[in-house]
Design a protein around this motif. Structure first.
Motif, PDB file in Angstrom:
ATOM      1  N   PHE A 243      -5.957  10.212  -6.500  1.00  0.00           N
ATOM      2  CA  PHE A 243      -6.193   9.093  -7.178  1.00  0.00           C
ATOM      3  C   PHE A 243      -7.160   9.560  -8.263  1.00  0.00           C
ATOM      4  O   PHE A 243      -7.240   8.339  -9.071  1.00  0.00           O
ATOM      5  CB  PHE A 243      -6.466   7.855  -6.343  1.00  0.00           C
ATOM      6  CG  PHE A 243      -5.491   7.636  -5.320  1.00  0.00           C
ATOM      7  CD1 PHE A 243      -4.459   7.121  -5.332  1.00  0.00           C
ATOM      8  CD2 PHE A 243      -6.001   7.740  -3.775  1.00  0.00           C
ATOM      9  CE1 PHE A 243      -3.543   6.804  -4.558  1.00  0.00           C
ATOM     10  CE2 PHE A 243      -5.213   7.745  -2.865  1.00  0.00           C
ATOM     11  CZ  PHE A 243      -3.949   6.993  -3.350  1.00  0.00           C
ATOM     12  N   GLU A 244      -7.904  10.516  -8.403  1.00  0.00           N
ATOM     13  CA  GLU A 244      -8.776  10.523  -9.137  1.00  0.00           C
ATOM     14  C   GLU A 244      -8.248  11.055 -10.642  1.00  0.00           C
ATOM     15  O   GLU A 244      -8.721  10.699 -11.735  1.00  0.00           O
ATOM     16  CB  GLU A 244      -9.815  11.850  -8.699  1.00  0.00           C
ATOM     17  CG  GLU A 244     -10.790  11.440  -7.458  1.00  0.00           C
ATOM     18  CD  GLU A 244     -11.752  12.323  -7.258  1.00  0.00           C
ATOM     19  OE1 GLU A 244     -11.691  13.728  -8.061  1.00  0.00           O
ATOM     20  OE2 GLU A 244     -12.480  12.508  -6.119  1.00  0.00           O
ATOM     21  N   ASN A 245      -7.276  11.837 -10.666  1.00  0.00           N
ATOM     22  CA  ASN A 245      -6.588  12.275 -11.856  1.00  0.00           C
ATOM     23  C   ASN A 245      -5.445  11.480 -12.182  1.00  0.00           C
ATOM     24  O   ASN A 245      -4.769  11.411 -13.366  1.00  0.00           O
ATOM     25  CB  ASN A 245      -6.201  13.679 -11.880  1.00  0.00           C
ATOM     26  CG  ASN A 245      -5.309  14.138 -10.749  1.00  0.00           C
ATOM     27  OD1 ASN A 245      -4.769  13.326 -10.258  1.00  0.00           O
ATOM     28  ND2 ASN A 245      -5.327  15.448 -10.604  1.00  0.00           N
ATOM     29  N   GLN A 246      -4.922  10.575 -11.271  1.00  0.00           N
ATOM     30  CA  GLN A 246      -3.786   9.554 -11.654  1.00  0.00           C
ATOM     31  C   GLN A 246      -4.249   8.424 -11.172  1.00  0.00           C
ATOM     32  O   GLN A 246      -3.684   7.847 -10.026  1.00  0.00           O
ATOM     33  CB  GLN A 246      -2.590  10.227 -11.096  1.00  0.00           C
ATOM     34  CG  GLN A 246      -2.334  11.542 -11.557  1.00  0.00           C
ATOM     35  CD  GLN A 246      -0.658  11.946 -10.954  1.00  0.00           C
ATOM     36  OE1 GLN A 246       0.449  11.481 -11.268  1.00  0.00           O
ATOM     37  NE2 GLN A 246      -0.723  12.948 -10.166  1.00  0.00           N
ATOM     38  N   PRO A 247      -5.198   7.614 -11.578  1.00  0.00           N
ATOM     39  CA  PRO A 247      -5.628   6.323 -11.023  1.00  0.00           C
ATOM     40  C   PRO A 247      -4.586   5.308 -11.038  1.00  0.00           C
ATOM     41  O   PRO A 247      -4.598   4.330 -10.120  1.00  0.00           O
ATOM     42  CB  PRO A 247      -7.102   5.907 -11.820  1.00  0.00           C
ATOM     43  CG  PRO A 247      -6.616   6.662 -13.308  1.00  0.00           C
ATOM     44  CD  PRO A 247      -6.239   8.077 -12.777  1.00  0.00           C
ATOM     45  N   ALA A 248      -3.577   5.355 -11.876  1.00  0.00           N
ATOM     46  CA  ALA A 248      -2.509   4.142 -11.598  1.00  0.00           C
ATOM     47  C   ALA A 248      -2.032   4.344 -10.513  1.00  0.00           C
ATOM     48  O   ALA A 248      -1.347   3.333 -10.224  1.00  0.00           O
ATOM     49  CB  ALA A 248      -1.615   4.769 -13.011  1.00  0.00           C
ATOM     50  N   LEU A 249      -1.949   5.375  -9.748  1.00  0.00           N
ATOM     51  CA  LEU A 249      -1.124   5.405  -8.356  1.00  0.00           C
ATOM     52  C   LEU A 249      -1.886   4.440  -7.363  1.00  0.00           C
ATOM     53  O   LEU A 249      -1.079   4.000  -6.356  1.00  0.00           O
ATOM     54  CB  LEU A 249      -1.252   7.004  -7.700  1.00  0.00           C
ATOM     55  CG  LEU A 249      -0.613   7.832  -8.530  1.00  0.00           C
ATOM     56  CD1 LEU A 249      -0.847   9.205  -7.936  1.00  0.00           C
ATOM     57  CD2 LEU A 249       1.014   7.753  -8.751  1.00  0.00           C
TER      58      LEU A 249
ATOM     59  N   VAL B 278      -4.009   3.732   4.747  1.00  0.00           N
ATOM     60  CA  VAL B 278      -5.405   4.329   5.286  1.00  0.00           C
ATOM     61  C   VAL B 278      -6.649   4.198   4.177  1.00  0.00           C
ATOM     62  O   VAL B 278      -7.577   3.511   4.307  1.00  0.00           O
ATOM     63  CB  VAL B 278      -5.434   5.818   5.592  1.00  0.00           C
ATOM     64  CG1 VAL B 278      -6.684   6.206   6.135  1.00  0.00           C
ATOM     65  CG2 VAL B 278      -4.343   5.949   6.595  1.00  0.00           C
ATOM     66  N   HIS B 279      -6.331   4.497   2.965  1.00  0.00           N
ATOM     67  CA  HIS B 279      -7.195   4.369   1.715  1.00  0.00           C
ATOM     68  C   HIS B 279      -7.317   2.866   1.545  1.00  0.00           C
ATOM     69  O   HIS B 279      -6.203   2.141   0.983  1.00  0.00           O
ATOM     70  CB  HIS B 279      -6.762   5.065   0.622  1.00  0.00           C
ATOM     71  CG  HIS B 279      -6.989   6.427   0.817  1.00  0.00           C
ATOM     72  ND1 HIS B 279      -6.263   7.296   1.056  1.00  0.00           N
ATOM     73  CD2 HIS B 279      -8.369   7.188   0.081  1.00  0.00           C
ATOM     74  CE1 HIS B 279      -6.769   8.556   1.140  1.00  0.00           C
ATOM     75  NE2 HIS B 279      -7.920   8.967   0.475  1.00  0.00           N
ATOM     76  N   ARG B 280      -8.246   2.048   1.589  1.00  0.00           N
ATOM     77  CA  ARG B 280      -8.283   0.673   1.595  1.00  0.00           C
ATOM     78  C   ARG B 280      -8.325   0.057   0.204  1.00  0.00           C
ATOM     79  O   ARG B 280      -7.905  -0.927  -0.118  1.00  0.00           O
ATOM     80  CB  ARG B 280      -9.517   0.025   2.407  1.00  0.00           C
ATOM     81  CG  ARG B 280      -9.677   0.481   3.569  1.00  0.00           C
ATOM     82  CD  ARG B 280      -8.254   0.521   4.486  1.00  0.00           C
ATOM     83  NE  ARG B 280      -7.632  -0.810   4.471  1.00  0.00           N
ATOM     84  CZ  ARG B 280      -6.501  -1.302   5.123  1.00  0.00           C
ATOM     85  NH1 ARG B 280      -5.830  -0.267   5.546  1.00  0.00           N
ATOM     86  NH2 ARG B 280      -5.920  -2.520   4.963  1.00  0.00           N
ATOM     87  N   GLU B 281      -8.578   0.895  -0.882  1.00  0.00           N
ATOM     88  CA  GLU B 281      -8.669   0.664  -2.220  1.00  0.00           C
ATOM     89  C   GLU B 281      -7.443   0.692  -2.843  1.00  0.00           C
ATOM     90  O   GLU B 281      -7.404   0.464  -4.127  1.00  0.00           O
ATOM     91  CB  GLU B 281      -9.933   1.252  -2.891  1.00  0.00           C
ATOM     92  CG  GLU B 281      -9.362   2.896  -3.318  1.00  0.00           C
ATOM     93  CD  GLU B 281      -9.818   3.646  -2.067  1.00  0.00           C
ATOM     94  OE1 GLU B 281      -9.602   4.657  -2.285  1.00  0.00           O
ATOM     95  OE2 GLU B 281      -9.855   3.352  -1.170  1.00  0.00           O
ATOM     96  N   ILE B 282      -6.293   0.900  -2.265  1.00  0.00           N
ATOM     97  CA  ILE B 282      -4.951   1.106  -2.995  1.00  0.00           C
ATOM     98  C   ILE B 282      -3.935  -0.073  -2.651  1.00  0.00           C
ATOM     99  O   ILE B 282      -4.254  -0.366  -1.302  1.00  0.00           O
ATOM    100  CB  ILE B 282      -4.296   2.396  -2.651  1.00  0.00           C
ATOM    101  CG1 ILE B 282      -4.114   2.538  -1.060  1.00  0.00           C
ATOM    102  CG2 ILE B 282      -5.266   3.631  -2.998  1.00  0.00           C
ATOM    103  CD1 ILE B 282      -3.176   4.083  -0.932  1.00  0.00           C
ATOM    104  N   LYS B 283      -2.963   0.036  -2.941  1.00  0.00           N
ATOM    105  CA  LYS B 283      -1.779  -1.192  -2.880  1.00  0.00           C
ATOM    106  C   LYS B 283      -0.998  -0.691  -2.017  1.00  0.00           C
ATOM    107  O   LYS B 283      -0.420  -1.383  -1.176  1.00  0.00           O
ATOM    108  CB  LYS B 283      -1.382  -1.809  -4.324  1.00  0.00           C
ATOM    109  CG  LYS B 283      -2.240  -2.749  -4.876  1.00  0.00           C
ATOM    110  CD  LYS B 283      -1.418  -3.660  -6.100  1.00  0.00           C
ATOM    111  CE  LYS B 283      -2.426  -4.507  -6.549  1.00  0.00           C
ATOM    112  NZ  LYS B 283      -1.708  -5.375  -7.736  1.00  0.00           N
ATOM    113  N   GLY B 284      -0.422   0.160  -2.223  1.00  0.00           N
ATOM    114  CA  GLY B 284       0.720   1.052  -1.399  1.00  0.00           C
ATOM    115  C   GLY B 284       0.250   1.751  -0.142  1.00  0.00           C
ATOM    116  O   GLY B 284      -0.743   1.818   0.229  1.00  0.00           O
TER     117      GLY B 284
END
Length: 341
Positions: A160-166, A202-208
């Protein structure tokens, strides 16, 4: 061999690597770039000496009349640009995943089929050197008839660092990496009859979802488990390597860390490395992926010149999108999803 002129639509993260891959091949040249943000296109054009930049995709197709286009925009715009190219009778190569929905994928293939336009998908994962070597071993019959396999793409790489849109994608790892891994599954073992899938975030800051586990029953009777994760921290993780274990009636073939392939039969175990070629422009963190772009594009170029030679056509990749869709349906309903005969 006549030179093929092409145009690229989209100049985001992956565009520079696909363009670098094209430059490794003879008889093909990029003549124009389209991007809705001109500054990003200008940077890429300067780096690769591309003569023309457009903020209007259709104007580019009309003026440049390329021999084919390479669509590398975000997945939500793939249908728009593929159908635009088809309307202008221009062959099209599309980045994976081919489409965000099965309906879009079916519409895209139908549009190209109707106009008789070649439609290919830049699905490079199956072109990784160690995966091609594993396929050769399986086809040799050395381990006999395959009855079980496991494909693991599990790591903690900060994608998510180099592709934050993900982070904003409501459908993430199955749509993004599942497209690759299910295509590899089909490449190695054929088509599936049913799929059962479970997902986690698992990553709580993402939607998917960033973790998925899918089991597929293949037509040849083999059971294949696909493990996908961007939340797995293990001793042997080496992003973006894919590990594969295949069990057959006569032995086992394993693709492990650092491209080591081990084959075990009653005669014992043999081991050899099958590393990818290296290119100066490739990001070392993505070496096995970036090198596979070149081999994939070589095959696609051959398919444009010799119809029927490309492996990853739109029609073929439609089967991968069907698997991705079925995996989501299975995860949502918590049931086994049966696929068409």
């Amino acid at each position: 061999m006549s030179e093929l002129r092409f145009a690229i639509l989209g100049t985001g993260f992956w565009a520079r690597y696909q363009l670098a891959g094209w430059r490794e091949l003879p008889g093909v040249r990029c003549v124009a770039l389209y991007n809705r943000t001109r500054a990003r296109a200008e940077t890429l054009a300067r780096t690769f000496d591309v003569p023309a930049i457009y903020e209007d995709a259709e104007a580019m197709l009309v003026r440049e009349k390329p021999d084919f286009v390479d669509v590398i925009t975000d997945v939500g715009t793939h249908r728009q640009f593929v159908e635009m190219a088809a309307a202008h009778k221009i062959p099209v190569i599309c980045q994976k995943p081919m489409a965000p929905t099965l309906n879009d994928a079916e519409a895209m293939t139908a549009a190209c089929r109707k106009t008789g336009v070649p439609f290919l998908v830049n699905e490079n994962w199956r072109w990784q050197t160690p995966i091609r070597e594993l396929k050769r071993i399986l086809d040799s019959g050395k381990i006999g008839k395959v009855f079980r396999a496991r494909i693991d793409y599990c790591n903690s790489f900060p994608v998510f660092e180099n592709q934050p849109a993900l982070k904003l994608e409501e459908r993430f790892i199955l749509a993004d990496m599942g497209s690759h891994i299910f295509d590899v599954t089909r490449f190695l073992f054929g088509e599936a009859t049913w799929i059962c899938c479970q997902t986690h975030r698992v990553h709580r800051e993402i939607k998917g979802e960033d973790v998925a586990t899918a089991m597929l029953q293949m037509r040849n009777g083999a059971a294949v488990v696909c493990n996908l994760s961007y939340a797995s921290r293990t001793e042997i993780e080496k992003f973006p390597q894919t590990y594969v274990t295949v069990e057959g009636t006569e032995g086992t073939a394993e693709l492990g860390p650092d491209y080591w392939i081990r084959v075990t039969t009653r005669e014992g175990t043999t081991a050899r490395q099958s590393p990818p070629p290296t290119y100066s422009w490739a990001d070392p963190r993505y070496a096995v992926v970036h090198s596979s772009i070149v081999d994939c594009q070589r095959n696609l170029l051959d398919g444009l010149r010799n119809p029927g030679q490309a492996e990853t056509t739109g029609e073929d990749n439609l089967k991968t999108i069907q698997l991705v869709t079925a995996a989501y349906q299975s995860a949502t309903t918590r049931t086994v999803f049966r696929l068409g005969s």
